[in-house]
Write an enzyme that holds these catalytic residues in place. Structure first.
Site, PDB file in Angstrom:
ATOM      1  N   ASN A  47       0.827  -1.209   0.000  1.00  0.00           N
ATOM      2  CA  ASN A  47       0.000   0.000   0.000  1.00  0.00           C
ATOM      3  C   ASN A  47       0.864   1.263   0.000  1.00  0.00           C
ATOM      4  OD1 ASN A  47      -2.248   1.624   0.215  1.00  0.00           O
ATOM      5  ND2 ASN A  47      -2.767   1.017   2.316  1.00  0.00           N
TER       6      ASN A  47
ATOM      7  N   HIS B 116     -14.369  -4.319  10.770  1.00  0.00           N
ATOM      8  CA  HIS B 116     -13.967  -2.992  11.248  1.00  0.00           C
ATOM      9  C   HIS B 116     -15.205  -2.140  11.531  1.00  0.00           C
ATOM     10  CE1 HIS B 116      -9.773  -2.854   9.108  1.00  0.00           C
ATOM     11  NE2 HIS B 116      -9.936  -3.934   9.842  1.00  0.00           N
TER      12      HIS B 116
ATOM     13  N   ARG C 278     -13.549  -4.961  15.425  1.00  0.00           N
ATOM     14  CA  ARG C 278     -12.523  -4.003  15.853  1.00  0.00           C
ATOM     15  C   ARG C 278     -13.164  -2.626  15.921  1.00  0.00           C
ATOM     16  NH1 ARG C 278      -7.547  -1.637  12.252  1.00  0.00           N
ATOM     17  NH2 ARG C 278      -9.250  -0.292  11.566  1.00  0.00           N
TER      18      ARG C 278
ATOM     19  N   TYR D 296      -8.141   7.951  13.825  1.00  0.00           N
ATOM     20  CA  TYR D 296      -6.782   7.508  13.579  1.00  0.00           C
ATOM     21  C   TYR D 296      -6.746   6.050  13.109  1.00  0.00           C
ATOM     22  CZ  TYR D 296      -7.491   4.963  17.707  1.00  0.00           C
ATOM     23  OH  TYR D 296      -8.008   4.071  18.587  1.00  0.00           O
TER      24      TYR D 296
ATOM     25  N   ASP E  36      -7.088  -1.344  17.761  1.00  0.00           N
ATOM     26  CA  ASP E  36      -5.780  -1.180  17.117  1.00  0.00           C
ATOM     27  C   ASP E  36      -5.178   0.162  17.536  1.00  0.00           C
ATOM     28  OD1 ASP E  36      -3.626  -1.091  15.398  1.00  0.00           O
ATOM     29  OD2 ASP E  36      -4.765  -1.573  13.587  1.00  0.00           O
TER      30      ASP E  36
ATOM     31  N   HIS F  14      -2.213   1.163  16.551  1.00  0.00           N
ATOM     32  CA  HIS F  14      -1.468   1.615  15.371  1.00  0.00           C
ATOM     33  C   HIS F  14      -0.076   2.153  15.677  1.00  0.00           C
ATOM     34  CE1 HIS F  14      -2.172   2.204  11.036  1.00  0.00           C
ATOM     35  NE2 HIS F  14      -3.171   1.385  11.299  1.00  0.00           N
TER      36      HIS F  14
ATOM     37  N   GLU G  79      -4.042  -4.211  19.615  1.00  0.00           N
ATOM     38  CA  GLU G  79      -3.134  -4.452  18.489  1.00  0.00           C
ATOM     39  C   GLU G  79      -2.091  -3.345  18.362  1.00  0.00           C
ATOM     40  OE1 GLU G  79      -5.331  -4.874  14.846  1.00  0.00           O
ATOM     41  OE2 GLU G  79      -3.594  -4.349  13.627  1.00  0.00           O
TER      42      GLU G  79
ATOM     43  N   GLU H 113       1.577  -6.945  11.584  1.00  0.00           N
ATOM     44  CA  GLU H 113       1.053  -6.757  10.226  1.00  0.00           C
ATOM     45  C   GLU H 113       2.095  -6.184   9.285  1.00  0.00           C
ATOM     46  OE1 GLU H 113      -2.300  -4.113  11.115  1.00  0.00           O
ATOM     47  OE2 GLU H 113      -1.225  -2.491  10.133  1.00  0.00           O
TER      48      GLU H 113
ATOM     49  N   ARG I 244       0.306 -11.352  13.433  1.00  0.00           N
ATOM     50  CA  ARG I 244      -0.554 -10.750  12.416  1.00  0.00           C
ATOM     51  C   ARG I 244       0.007 -10.804  10.991  1.00  0.00           C
ATOM     52  NH1 ARG I 244      -4.621  -8.779  11.847  1.00  0.00           N
ATOM     53  NH2 ARG I 244      -4.285  -6.548  11.635  1.00  0.00           N
TER      54      ARG I 244
ATOM     55  N   HIS J 251      -3.320 -10.386   8.788  1.00  0.00           N
ATOM     56  CA  HIS J 251      -3.725  -9.035   8.381  1.00  0.00           C
ATOM     57  C   HIS J 251      -4.627  -9.155   7.148  1.00  0.00           C
ATOM     58  CE1 HIS J 251      -2.137  -4.847   6.950  1.00  0.00           C
ATOM     59  NE2 HIS J 251      -3.073  -4.665   7.863  1.00  0.00           N
TER      60      HIS J 251
ATOM     61  N   ASP K 216      -6.490  -3.382   1.516  1.00  0.00           N
ATOM     62  CA  ASP K 216      -5.305  -3.318   0.643  1.00  0.00           C
ATOM     63  C   ASP K 216      -4.592  -4.667   0.532  1.00  0.00           C
ATOM     64  OD1 ASP K 216      -4.767  -1.882   3.384  1.00  0.00           O
ATOM     65  OD2 ASP K 216      -2.815  -2.691   2.814  1.00  0.00           O
TER      66      ASP K 216
ATOM     67  N   GLU L 146      -8.570 -11.191   9.965  1.00  0.00           N
ATOM     68  CA  GLU L 146      -9.138  -9.855   9.742  1.00  0.00           C
ATOM     69  C   GLU L 146      -9.858  -9.809   8.395  1.00  0.00           C
ATOM     70  OE1 GLU L 146      -6.218  -6.749   9.391  1.00  0.00           O
ATOM     71  OE2 GLU L 146      -7.685  -5.170   9.782  1.00  0.00           O
TER      72      GLU L 146
ATOM     73  N   TRP M  31       2.160   6.613  12.101  1.00  0.00           N
ATOM     74  CA  TRP M  31       0.776   6.606  11.626  1.00  0.00           C
ATOM     75  C   TRP M  31       0.137   5.274  11.903  1.00  0.00           C
ATOM     76  CZ3 TRP M  31      -2.381   3.894   8.145  1.00  0.00           C
ATOM     77  CH2 TRP M  31      -3.720   4.386   8.124  1.00  0.00           C
TER      78      TRP M  31
END
Ligand code: KDG
Ligand code: MG
Length: 404
Positions: free
Chosen positions: A37, A122, A147, A159, A212, A214, A238, A264, A285, A314, A318, A341, A404
């Site tokens: 991605n 999600h 999630r 986020y 998550d 992140h 996560e 992931e 993951r 994961h 994407d 997921e 991110w």
């Protein structure tokens, strides 16, 4: 059997995908996913310039030798671009082998260990009420694991999800560059337990809830969050902190019983080795498209089983329907399966990638087609040309670039 041609198909039916088609002299072909991605064309160039010329004329049945040839043989081991290229080829070769054996891929791996594959959806919202509504909608759609991601009061966007609006940023809007978002851990940390308190009140206790982080926290912040979330019995927390230093997870483990999921963005077994050996995580993951295909993933998951760690591939949008298919065959077989997921795909993506896998409520199944059961409609794919796209970037309120 010999490989006569390998095509790399770049298409954007809703988002960019890099798909590998390996064609043989016996009419059999295999399909693989090599999407990274936001860095898609780097993998295309790697495949076209450096990988494909080495594979023409080789026997596609020698999957392990080809994997080692591309991994050890390139000298520059590991990394997301190399490993996505290896993954794309490897998934396609397993597809060919299973087609040649006239069986679904999961049979070749050792057969089914279960009849269906639990997946998680999600759900997200800008406020607690929006999150609750989104989770309830997924529950009504039959999901048993969800999630939940919530906007943090005071900040635009949510986020950790690609569709977040982020701050207004003219450079990003005009030049199609990464969106820039703003982050404050101080505001996030007290907010998230309130989200899950409300979710447990409304959704009840018979739905698995996941979250998550992140990679946005420090170890001590993650330890606190895990502790504060304990009353709500999450299925997992996560990616609490980046994993460049696996020992950061020791501190989290000392302080909380909230289960931890990670990996992931891992590409190889070596990224996860210490975390698994020290049992610092509960779920691994890694996914077929980023961790070396079926060959790489099987190796990681077998190692995980030694330490009682369960799998959780994961599978956001994407990760193409091709890698999803490969994941599902592994999920059906792998003894230490945890969860898969599944964030779903746009209609155009389903049309470009006809697939045998299917969802029934909160469960997936790879189907009984021979091979991995996912194909690409090349004519349709050509109607969706590549568009440059990025994941957002994230800054603290003072402008410091953050995770991110
Ligand atoms: O490409 C990156 C996304 O797939 C990632 O941000 C999604 O964190 C993610 C997840 O858990 O699916
Ligand atoms: Mg994630």
């Amino acid at each position: 059997m010999k490989i006569t041609e390998i095509r790399v198909i770049v298409s954007s039916p809703g988002r960019n995908f890099v798909t590998v088609k390996v064609i043989t002299d016996e009419g059999l072909y295999g399909i693989g996913d090599a999407t990274v991605n936001g860095r898609e064309l780097a993998v295309v160039s790697y495949l076209e310039e450096h990988v494909i010329p080495c594979l023409i004329g080789r026997d596609p049945m020698q999957i392990e030798d080809i994997w080692q040839y591309l991994y050890r043989g390139c000298y520059w081991r590991r990394g997301p671009i190399t490993m996505a290229a290896i993954s794309g080829i490897d998934i396609a070769l397993w597809d060919i082998k299973a087609k040649a054996a006239n069986m679904p891929l999961y049979q070749l791996l050792g057969g089914a260990s279960r009849s269906k594959i639990m997946c998680y959806a999600h759900a997200q919202g800008r406020s607690i009420d929006e999150v609750v509504e989104a989770v309830m909608a997924k529950k009504e759609d039959g999901y048993v694991a969800i999630r939940a991601q919530s906007g943090v009061p005071g900040f635009e966007g949510i986020y950790g999800i690609g569709s977040s609006k982020g701050e207004k940023n003219s450079r990003a809007r005009i030049k199609n560059l990464p969106k820039e978002e703003v982050w404050s851990t101080e505001k996030y940390l007290p907010h998230i337990p309130k989200v899950f308190e409300k979710l447990r009140d409304v959704v009840g206790w018979d739905t698995h809830l996941l979250h998550d982080a992140h990679h946005r926290l420090t170890s001590i912040e993650a330890a606190r969050l895990g502790k504060d979330l304990e009353p709500y019995r999450l299925f997992w927390l996560e990616d609490p902190v980046p994993a460049e230093n696996p020992e950061n997870y020791r501190l989290i483990r000392k302080h909380t019983t909230t289960p931890i999921a990670l990996g992931e963005i891992f590409n190889t077994i070596w990224d996860a080795r210490q975390l698994m050996e020290e049992q610092l995580i509960d779920y691994i993951r890694t996914t077929s498209v980023h961790a070396g295909g079926v060959t790489g993933l099987r190796r990681i998951f077998d190692f995980a089983s030694v330490y009682g760690i369960r799998t959780a591939c994961h599978g956001p949008s994407d990760v193409s329907p091709v890698a999803m298919g490969a994941n599902l065959h592994i999920d059906l077989w792998v003894p230490n399966f945890g969860i898969q997921e599944f964030s779903g795909y746009r209609e155009a993506t389903h049309e470009v990638f006809p697939h045998a896998w299917s969802r029934d409520g909160g469960y997936l199944h790879p189907g009984e087609a021979i091979g991995h059961g996912v194909d690409i409609d090349e004519d349709l794919a050509a109607k969706y040309p590549y568009k440059r796209g990025y994941l957002p970037v994230n800054r603290l309120q003072d402008g410091t670039l953050w995770h991110w």
